[in-house]
Design an enzyme around this catalytic site. Structure first.
Site, mmCIF file in Angstrom:
data_model
loop_
_atom_site.group_PDB
_atom_site.id
_atom_site.type_symbol
_atom_site.label_atom_id
_atom_site.label_comp_id
_atom_site.label_asym_id
_atom_site.label_seq_id
_atom_site.Cartn_x
_atom_site.Cartn_y
_atom_site.Cartn_z
ATOM 1 N N TRP A 107 0.849 -1.182 0.000
ATOM 2 C CA TRP A 107 0.000 0.000 0.000
ATOM 3 C C TRP A 107 0.889 1.238 0.000
ATOM 4 O O TRP A 107 1.858 1.331 0.746
ATOM 5 C CB TRP A 107 -0.880 -0.034 1.242
ATOM 6 C CG TRP A 107 -1.793 1.137 1.399
ATOM 7 C CD1 TRP A 107 -2.550 1.740 0.438
ATOM 8 C CD2 TRP A 107 -2.045 1.848 2.613
ATOM 9 N NE1 TRP A 107 -3.268 2.777 0.986
ATOM 10 C CE2 TRP A 107 -2.985 2.864 2.319
ATOM 11 C CE3 TRP A 107 -1.597 1.726 3.926
ATOM 12 C CZ2 TRP A 107 -3.465 3.750 3.280
ATOM 13 C CZ3 TRP A 107 -2.086 2.600 4.885
ATOM 14 C CH2 TRP A 107 -3.007 3.603 4.559
ATOM 15 N N ASP A 169 -1.140 -6.127 9.063
ATOM 16 C CA ASP A 169 -2.073 -5.081 8.667
ATOM 17 C C ASP A 169 -3.335 -5.819 8.216
ATOM 18 O O ASP A 169 -3.330 -6.492 7.189
ATOM 19 C CB ASP A 169 -1.487 -4.245 7.518
ATOM 20 C CG ASP A 169 -2.381 -3.065 7.172
ATOM 21 O OD1 ASP A 169 -1.951 -2.227 6.357
ATOM 22 O OD2 ASP A 169 -3.512 -2.972 7.699
ATOM 23 N N LYS A 205 -13.446 -0.920 5.594
ATOM 24 C CA LYS A 205 -14.084 -1.666 4.516
ATOM 25 C C LYS A 205 -15.127 -2.630 5.017
ATOM 26 O O LYS A 205 -16.229 -2.660 4.507
ATOM 27 C CB LYS A 205 -13.046 -2.465 3.703
ATOM 28 C CG LYS A 205 -12.142 -1.604 2.864
ATOM 29 C CD LYS A 205 -10.958 -1.188 3.657
ATOM 30 C CE LYS A 205 -9.988 -0.361 2.871
ATOM 31 N NZ LYS A 205 -9.058 0.339 3.788
#
Lengths: 381, 471
Positions: A107, A169, A205
């Site tokens: 990311w 993560d 999300k």
């Protein structure tokens, strides 16, 4: 040997009620009947464990040993980013090895989160003794390529043998496969071996709480005492950063997680989101196959999570933006969430054109501006 | 080794407890764990019997150096905690007061620690306008998408206007960059990060005393700071000459942290004339004023009056940093809603964060290139938390941006500020009536805002806690 002081103690009689069962057990007759003890029996004469009790037991068993032993400290943070940052600041202060290894690619925001916190990005693998290693728990961003269970086990063994500290993560739990437990498999594998690790969680999300900034940093420690001290130090990182976290998103999450019905409703809604993504993958793949687009596009359906790493190059991406008004990061990453059944054909046309029409050699001037936009610059995931 | 660490930790804890209580009551700044734990680690090294030749020392900590990294060390890697050397951090001196209060079982106990508004019944207070705004938001059913890094545009707009006044030149000329931040703390931290990156070596001057967390913020952001005299215990008032001297003595181009109104913890604000003098010396030294505005509207009851210090500086064309918080004035403590404002000399710098010029006042005009503005603040926010939380921002935008709700808010705020003032009056009357020592209690009335610096010493404060259950 002298006589026992209890030599004069006599055998007590059997309990009148429970003794009935003892006697019943000794009886060999096929027609025996036990009408003694007051315990419920089914029509078949069997003991009954209530369904809800089994459910409760499941929940207790599922309360991980690490949690039962108070070895995990969890602090609410500002979604995934905030959790990563607080964890990194903590490690920069209290962990003796200040380098962190991140996957290539990862990311776009990861590098800055760690470097601004005071960690160095690890470069060569030869020197990785006890360093920190960043792992995407599931649905790797941006590639969508996750290790298999076997590969995770190999990773775990290797990391433990080198004393490397895992920092997970977890931004897509439940969103990747549709199953909350499956998506946490990698983390649970590591915690199960009794070792320490960090995990940053985000509800952006999986609960759609993007703007509320809800997430958490958990640190699994060796002992409860260590966890207590670690938590106190985490507070010292947080206080001068923003004092305390925002309440609204956290209240929403707590309400859902605590209520059985709402939790179930959530997992159903979550699965629906994950399924739609999976369906978009299939539709895009089918559309490209139908057009006979050159190349093997099976990675679209093999990858997992919100993103697909298409394999398109920057020229092709720029072409698709200019000619087909497709907006995506220049590394070829597309968010499947942005697709619908109605728009899949358009994307398939664009990819087909980019692959067949565009030549790799020339980069026209008008594409130059578009080329500079990468996944680093977008505010969304 | 474990036993000695535990004993030292126990000693730590005891010392911290008593220090914490005393300093919290006096609202004195408290040293951080980083500052205090080091001596104990050094002690540990000195006292430990080093029997193991494999022990090595790395940055003050002791490690067992493993001989090899074969399977044998798999066990040791999993069994030994990486965080074993860590000491217990002391509880926050301000928030710790509430913890102590909770632990007290006396029926007449009183919590005068943390700065959160309470009603006459000593209950937390959610403003009516906030409830109305939240209902409106629920009805509209807005989505929960990410905000841009700089926050909600509608929020940023009304926030800058609230601070400076919608007719203000700065607003009209678009010379302010506003970025939504995590209440006051988060906004101060962004500004501190900006200073560290774009003004390396520059110092921040903070008042003595000041809010306990200010130092932590600058320490963690690695910005050097020093104190300017502020509180005069002899007068229980402002040490104005000390303040001016110290600001004058600081290196040119320092940042001066000023409380916009209702100074925390003293409640002592400069008069308008004194503010002018402070602005004079700041301009003279090419310092940059850095306002912390946590109580706009809450201090006097009037939003405009409470912003007058900031507006005074802006009117002189000075460039400023201003951190705002809606925790107290809109009661949105837990929503974490505030902003960092950069008031610039030109619109270019404010809007685009392009290379800009800062003009120095005085005879020696120097042009220094600096990069400020929204884009640079965004670059600092992104790796900290990506983008700010939406809920509080929407509440503010709905209240401050809606004329009807805005007026209602002003009324509720006057009530809150009014209650504080009336408590001051009652305390003053009660003290004057009961106290025969001849002590002048008028400072209780002169001071402003949520806090009052009592001028009580350690022993007196402890007595209040231990005997009277006032924490």
């Amino acid at each position: 040997m002298s006589d026992s002081v209890f030599a004069s103690v006599v055998q007590a009689p059997e309990d009148p009620i429970l003794g009935v069962t003892v006697a019943y057990n000794k009886d060999q007759s096929p027609v025996k009947l036990n009408l003694g003890v007051g315990a419920y029996r089914t029509e078949e004469g069997k003991p009954l464990v209530l369904n809800v009790v089994r459910k409760a037991e499941q929940m207790l068993v599922n309360d991980h040993p690490a949690i039962q032993e108070n070895r995990v400290t969890t602090v609410q943070c500002l979604s995934g980013t905030g959790s990563l940052r607080v964890g990194a600041e903590f490690l920069a202060r209290h962990y003796h090895e200040k380098s962190i290894y991140i996957p290539q690619p990862t990311w776009g925001n990861h590098p800055k989160v760690f470097t601004l916190a005071g960690l160095a990005l690890g470069r060569s693998w030869e020197r990785t003794i006890r360093a920190i290693v960043l792992l995407h728990a599931c649905a790797h961003n941006p590639t969508g390529v996750d290790p298999t269970s076997d590969q995770w086990e190999q990773i775990r063994q290797l990391m433990r043998s080198k004393g490397l500290l895992p920092f997970f993560d977890s931004a897509y739990q439940g969103f990747a496969s549709g199953n909350l437990d499956a998506d946490a498999g990698s983390i649970r594998l590591f915690v199960a071996d009794g070792g320490e690790c960090l995990a940053a969680q985000s509800y952006a999300k999986n609960m759609g709480l993007y703007g509320e900034r809800v997430g958490a940093l958990s640190i699994v420690c060796k002992t409860a005492d260590t966890a207590t001290r670690v938590e106190s130090q985490l507070k010292l990182v947080i206080r001068p950063m923003y004092s305390n976290p925002p309440i609204h998103g956290a209240s929403i999450v707590a309400t859902i997680l605590k209520d059985g019905d709402m939790y179930t409703e959530w997992s159903v809604e979550l699965k629906a989101m994950a399924d739609r993504i999976i369906s978009m993958r299939q539709q895009l793949y089918d559309a490209l196959c139908a057009r006979g687009t050159p190349g093997d596009w099976s990675h679209i359906i093999k990858q997992i999570g919100m993103f697909t790493f298409t394999g398109l190059n920057t020229n092709q991406v720029a072409f698709m933006t200019k000619e087909y008004h497709i907006y995506m990061t220049s590394d070829g990453r597309i968010s499947m969430a942005g697709l619908s059944s109605r728009t899949v054909p358009h994307l398939a046309d664009a990819i087909h054109a980019a692959v067949t029409v565009l030549h790799r050699s020339a980069i026209s001037g008008s594409y130059r501006a578009i080329l500079n936009r990468s996944s680093h610059d977008l505010t969304s995931e | 080794m474990g036993e000695e660490v535990a004993a030292l930790n126990g000693y730590c804890r005891q010392t911290f407890e008593s220090l914490k209580m005393a300093s919290a009551i006096l609202s004195l700044p408290f040293p951080t764990a980083a500052f205090t734990s080091r001596p104990f680690l050094d002690n540990l090294k000195a006292n430990m019997k080093l029997g193991n030749p494999n022990q090595s020392t790395l940055s003050g900590k002791d490690y067992i150096r493993a001989k090899s990294f074969t399977r044998k060390s798999v066990t040791s890697a999993v069994e030994v905690s990486r965080f074993g050397d860590m000491t217990m951090a002391p509880p926050d001196p301000i928030l710790g007061v509430s913890e102590a209060f909770r632990a007290d079982t006396h029926e007449m106990k009183l919590n005068l620690g943390v700065g959160a508004y309470r009603t006459e019944d000593l209950q937390p207070y959610v403003l009516n306008v906030v409830k109305k705004a939240e209902n409106l938001m629920l009805e509209r059913g807005e989505n929960k998408e990410y905000l841009p890094i700089e926050g909600l545009a509608a929020f940023n707009k009304v926030t800058a206007e609230l601070l400076l006044g919608v007719q203000n030149d700065v607003i009209q000329q678009q010379r302010v960059a506003t970025v939504q931040g995590l209440s006051g703390t988060g906004s101060l931290r962004l500004a501190a990060a900006l200073i560290e990156r774009y003004f390396p070596g520059s110092k921040v001057l903070i008042s003595s005393p000041t809010w306990g967390n200010h130092k932590n913020i600058f320490n963690d952001a690695r910005v050097p700071w020093s104190e300017y005299r502020y509180y005069d215990p002899r007068t229980v008032g402002l040490d104005f000459h000390g303040m001016i001297s110290d600001i004058k003595a600081a290196p040119e181009g320092s940042f001066v942290l000023l409380h916009g109104c209702a100074h925390n913890p003293t409640g002592i604000d400069p008069t308008p004339e004194q503010w002018e003098s402070i602005a004079d010396v700041i301009q003279e030294k090419n310092h940059i004023p850095f306002f912390d505005v946590a109580y706009q509207g809450f201090a006097s009851g009037s939003l405009d009056t409470d912003a007058s210090s900031v507006r005074l500086f802006a009117a002189r064309g000075m460039e400023l940093l201003v951190a705002q918080s809606y925790s107290k004035n809109l009661g949105l403590y837990a929503e974490r809603i505030g902003a960092i404002n950069v008031v610039c000399s030109s619109s270019d710098i404010a809007q685009r964060g392009a290379r800009g010029r800062r003009v120095f006042y005085g005879d020696d005009a120097r042009i220094v290139e600096m990069k400020v503005g929204k884009s640079q603040l965004k670059r600092l926010a992104r790796p900290m938390y990506s983008n700010p939380p939406i809920h509080g921002a929407r509440i503010v935008a709905n209240v401050v941006g809606n004329p009807e709700l805005f007026n209602e808010w002003k009324e509720e705020m006057e009530l809150m500020a009014g209650r504080i003032k009336s408590v001051r009056k009652k305390l003053y009357d009660s003290l004057s009536a009961k106290d025969n020592s001849g002590k002048d209690w008028s400072f209780v009335l002169k001071q402003i805002g949520m806090f009052s610096f009592t001028g009580l010493n350690d022993a007196q404060s402890e007595n209040m806690t231990n005997k009277w259950h006032v924490t």
